[in-house]
Scaffold this motif. Structure first.
Motif, PDB file in Angstrom:
ATOM      1  N   SER A 226       0.848  -1.190   0.000  1.00 16.45           N
ATOM      2  CA  SER A 226       0.000   0.000   0.000  1.00 16.45           C
ATOM      3  C   SER A 226       0.886   1.243   0.000  1.00 16.45           C
ATOM      4  N   PHE A 227       0.747   2.047  -1.042  1.00 14.92           N
ATOM      5  CA  PHE A 227       1.601   3.230  -1.168  1.00 14.92           C
ATOM      6  C   PHE A 227       0.776   4.383  -1.712  1.00 14.92           C
ATOM      7  N   ALA A 228       0.927   5.534  -1.075  1.00 18.97           N
ATOM      8  CA  ALA A 228       0.308   6.772  -1.565  1.00 18.97           C
ATOM      9  C   ALA A 228       1.399   7.826  -1.620  1.00 18.97           C
ATOM     10  N   LEU A 229       1.506   8.500  -2.744  1.00 20.83           N
ATOM     11  CA  LEU A 229       2.576   9.468  -2.961  1.00 20.83           C
ATOM     12  C   LEU A 229       2.503  10.583  -1.923  1.00 20.83           C
ATOM     13  N   ASP A 230       3.625  10.837  -1.249  1.00 21.27           N
ATOM     14  CA  ASP A 230       3.671  11.905  -0.252  1.00 21.27           C
ATOM     15  C   ASP A 230       3.668  13.268  -0.917  1.00 21.27           C
ATOM     16  N   SER A 231       4.584  13.443  -1.840  1.00 23.18           N
ATOM     17  CA  SER A 231       4.656  14.689  -2.593  1.00 23.18           C
ATOM     18  C   SER A 231       5.253  14.391  -3.955  1.00 23.18           C
ATOM     19  N   ALA A 232       4.873  15.159  -4.933  1.00 29.00           N
ATOM     20  CA  ALA A 232       5.346  14.927  -6.295  1.00 29.00           C
ATOM     21  C   ALA A 232       6.860  15.120  -6.367  1.00 29.00           C
ATOM     22  N   TRP A 233       7.482  14.348  -7.254  1.00 33.05           N
ATOM     23  CA  TRP A 233       8.933  14.457  -7.416  1.00 33.05           C
ATOM     24  C   TRP A 233       9.265  15.756  -8.138  1.00 33.05           C
ATOM     25  N   SER A 234      10.372  16.336  -7.736  1.00 33.08           N
ATOM     26  CA  SER A 234      10.804  17.580  -8.367  1.00 33.08           C
ATOM     27  C   SER A 234      12.269  17.476  -8.747  1.00 33.08           C
ATOM     28  N   VAL A 235      12.686  18.353  -9.656  1.00 29.85           N
ATOM     29  CA  VAL A 235      14.063  18.341 -10.142  1.00 29.85           C
ATOM     30  C   VAL A 235      15.045  18.609  -8.999  1.00 29.85           C
ATOM     31  N   ASP A 236      14.609  19.321  -7.972  1.00 34.31           N
ATOM     32  CA  ASP A 236      15.494  19.633  -6.837  1.00 34.31           C
ATOM     33  C   ASP A 236      15.987  18.375  -6.136  1.00 34.31           C
ATOM     34  N   ARG A 237      15.270  17.280  -6.308  1.00 35.33           N
ATOM     35  CA  ARG A 237      15.646  16.054  -5.597  1.00 35.33           C
ATOM     36  C   ARG A 237      16.551  15.139  -6.432  1.00 35.33           C
ATOM     37  N   ILE A 238      17.011  15.595  -7.592  1.00 33.15           N
ATOM     38  CA  ILE A 238      17.922  14.784  -8.408  1.00 33.15           C
ATOM     39  C   ILE A 238      19.204  14.437  -7.656  1.00 33.15           C
TER      40      ILE A 238
END
Length: 600
Positions: A226-238
């Motif tokens: 069971s997984f629900a996305l916490d926050s959308a991925w962003s380029v800052d996290r590369i």
């Protein structure tokens, strides 16, 4: 007067012959692929049902607030029962499921024994149900592959089709058990290294989709985790994703190297069955007592990390342990779990249990990803990292690194969690992990044993074809041998019996000493006055090149390529003469297999 009655019974062979006559080969392969998917799905359902029932009976009454001494008992009992089942019922080695599939493809012409269709299911259910810290995926892959192999042999399929059906069984097992058909297909491509062509994609897809559909029918449509996305991925996290990939690569290398070392230690104790059981049982039980999350596959603990939102949610993984109630030690508990999971898995298999490293890789990846993000956030290194998201990414990174299979890591995790929104970081973490570990370890955890023995089939077509060649079928055993104490006159008499231009020289026990090249002694053969003056030992030629009966075909072909010899002697480890192999015969066989191997 008795009337004669006709026997209308039809044998299975007659039915199969009728099928071959009336059903085109390609359609028959698709039908068999469907049957493989159905059977592999059923086997996976049975295995998980057995594991759940055993664990429910054993642990349903455990309290969560304190430790439980039964954790010291159950794993040892399970391994003991498993070893008895294997020794007295199966009477064969069924460990290292995926490695055995690779070995079957490489050295056994894709033939797996009939008992592999059920023995791994029962053995791994006992091991995992009683707490063995291993996974059910490798045994079910062996089961699915065995179903494919035996169905193919039942329908009298050729070797090339058998290899394809073994791949169908493996992909169906992964697709069915995880409800991940794409991951099942790429697993066959990357891990089993079965070459995919237009003719083979369709059967593999049919088996994967069939297995997945039947699993959906019987187990529902929910994802395994069971997984629900916490926050959308962003380029800052590369940058953080790249660093996580490196961290997963380090964990994967630690996993592979430590597993190999522990296997070596337990391998030396193979003759001392009860000593091995005692050592492995003590290690496993002790680790599970201190870290109960190591009990079984560990999927419940992974779900806790993926679905948790607060400290209280994540602290659940410390239930039943001495760490219970000490939330401030969560990061230490997770780190120790990552380090000890490998020992628990090695002890389970090394002491006589049955299970694979697929689930342990997912487990270590999940805990490693959570540890990475938790440490990052605690120390406020940079942009906040959602723990749930990085738990998911860690699973992909370690699976990809341990198996050297980035596509499997990417698609498996995306499919089993529904985490398609994280596709880009899944790709980054998986690729970085595989790139890092490939520097230090060129083979996956499944292939490394066979690679060291030269028995691994690969995507390199030339080596794949050489692996499929059988040396025994190429040996020429019809030859005339002579002895060093024979006179030239006796040699001439033996030459008249020989059809070749060479004759091996051996002692009377069969040890190869040299060779007589008839073309080099023509100036002596017609001088009868020399017949008693020269012996074979004086005129024989020393051998500079020979091959052993267990040499890989790649080395044998290299010896032909690097010399002008047309015939090379084959000897045993004790240098006993077996026969010769011919350059012409070897090259002809090579060309034939290449033709069969490459055709659609």
């Amino acid at each position: 007067m008795k009337q004669s009655t006709k026997d209308y019974r039809i044998s299975a062979k007659e039915i199969i012959m009728w099928v071959h006559c009336h059903v085109p080969q390609r359609q028959l392969i698709l039908i068999v692929a469907f049957l493989i998917g159905l059977c592999a799905s059923f086997a996976g359902l049975v295995l998980h049902w057995l594991i759940e029932q055993i664990q429910h009976v054993l642990t349903s009454r455990f309290t969560t607030e304190s430790y439980n001494l039964l954790y010291l008992v159950f794993p040892v009992v399970g391994i003991f029962f498993t070893s008895l089942f294997i020794k007295y019922v199966v009477k064969d080695d069924i460990s290292h499921g995926i490695t055995r599939v690779l070995y079957a493809i490489s050295s056994k012409q894709s033939r797996l024994k009939g008992h592999n269709c059920w023995s791994s299911v029962l053995a791994s259910a006992i091991t995992i149900g009683f707490g063995g810290s291993v996974g059910a995926e490798a045994p079910i892959v062996l089961t699915g592959s065995a179903i494919g192999s035996n169905l193919g042999r039942f329908f009298y399929m050729d070797k090339k089709t058998l290899m394809l059906l073994v791949g169908c069984g493996a992909s169906a097992a992964i697709g069915g058990i995880f409800k991940a058909p794409i991951a099942g297909m790429v697993f066959t491509l990357e891990v089993l290294m079965v070459d995919l062509s237009m003719a083979s994609i369709m059967p593999i897809l049919i088996s994967c989709v069939t297995a997945t559909c039947f699993t959906y029918i019987f187990r529902g449509g929910e994802s395994m985790f069971s997984f629900a996305l916490d926050s959308a991925w962003s380029v800052d996290r590369i940058p953080a994703s790249v660093l996580l990939g490196l961290f997963c690569g380090v964990i994967s290398l630690y996993f592979i190297r430590l597993m190999a070392s522990c296997e070596g230690i337990f391998g030396e104790l193979k003759k001392y069955r009860y000593t091995r059981l005692l050592l492995g049982g003590i290690i496993l039980s002790s680790l599970i007592f201190f870290f109960p999350v190591l009990y079984g596959e560990g999927y419940r603990a992974i779900n806790v990390l993926l679905s948790g939102r607060t400290e209280a949610d994540w602290n659940v993984i410390m239930n039943n342990s001495l760490f219970y109630g000490h939330g401030n030690l969560l990061i230490i508990y997770v780190a120790l779990t990552v380090l000890t999971k490998v020992f628990a898995t090695s002890a389970t298999n090394g002491s006589g249990g049955c299970g694979g490293t697929f689930a342990p890789s997912l487990f270590i990846g999940a805990f490693g990803g959570f540890l990475f993000s938790r440490f990052w956030n605690t120390n406020q290194i940079g942009l906040y990292l959602p723990e749930k998201n990085f738990t998911l990414l860690g699973m992909a990174g370690v699976i990809a690194g341990v198996m050297h299979a980035p596509l499997t890591g990417i698609f498996l995790i995306a499919e089993i969690t529904g985490g398609y929104q994280l596709f880009m970081p899944l790709i980054i973490v998986s690729l970085v992990s595989v790139m890092f570990i490939s520097i230090f370890e060129p083979h996956s955890i499944y292939a490394i044993r066979l690679a060291h023995q030269g028995k691994l089939i690969t995507h390199h077509t030339d080596r794949s074809v050489l692996t499929l060649m059988n040396l025994n079928s190429l040996i020429i055993k019809d030859f005339v041998k002579v002895y060093p104490d024979m006179t030239l006159g006796d040699l001439v008499k033996e030459i008249s019996k020989s059809d070749t231009s060479f004759m091996p020289v051996t002692d009377h026990s069969g040890v190869l000493l040299g060779e007589i090249d008839i073309t080099k002694i023509r100036h002596l053969m017609f001088r009868t006055e020399l017949y008693q003056r020269f012996t074979v030992g004086k005129i024989m030629t020393s051998l500079t090149i020979s091959v052993r009966e267990d040499d890989p075909m790649e080395e044998i072909m290299a010896k032909f390529d690097n010399s002008s010899l047309n015939f090379i002697p084959v000897v045993t480890l004790d240098n006993i003469m077996i026969g010769y192999i011919s350059r012409t015969t070897v090259y002809s066989m090579y060309r034939k297999i290449v033709s069969d191997y490459s055709s659609d």
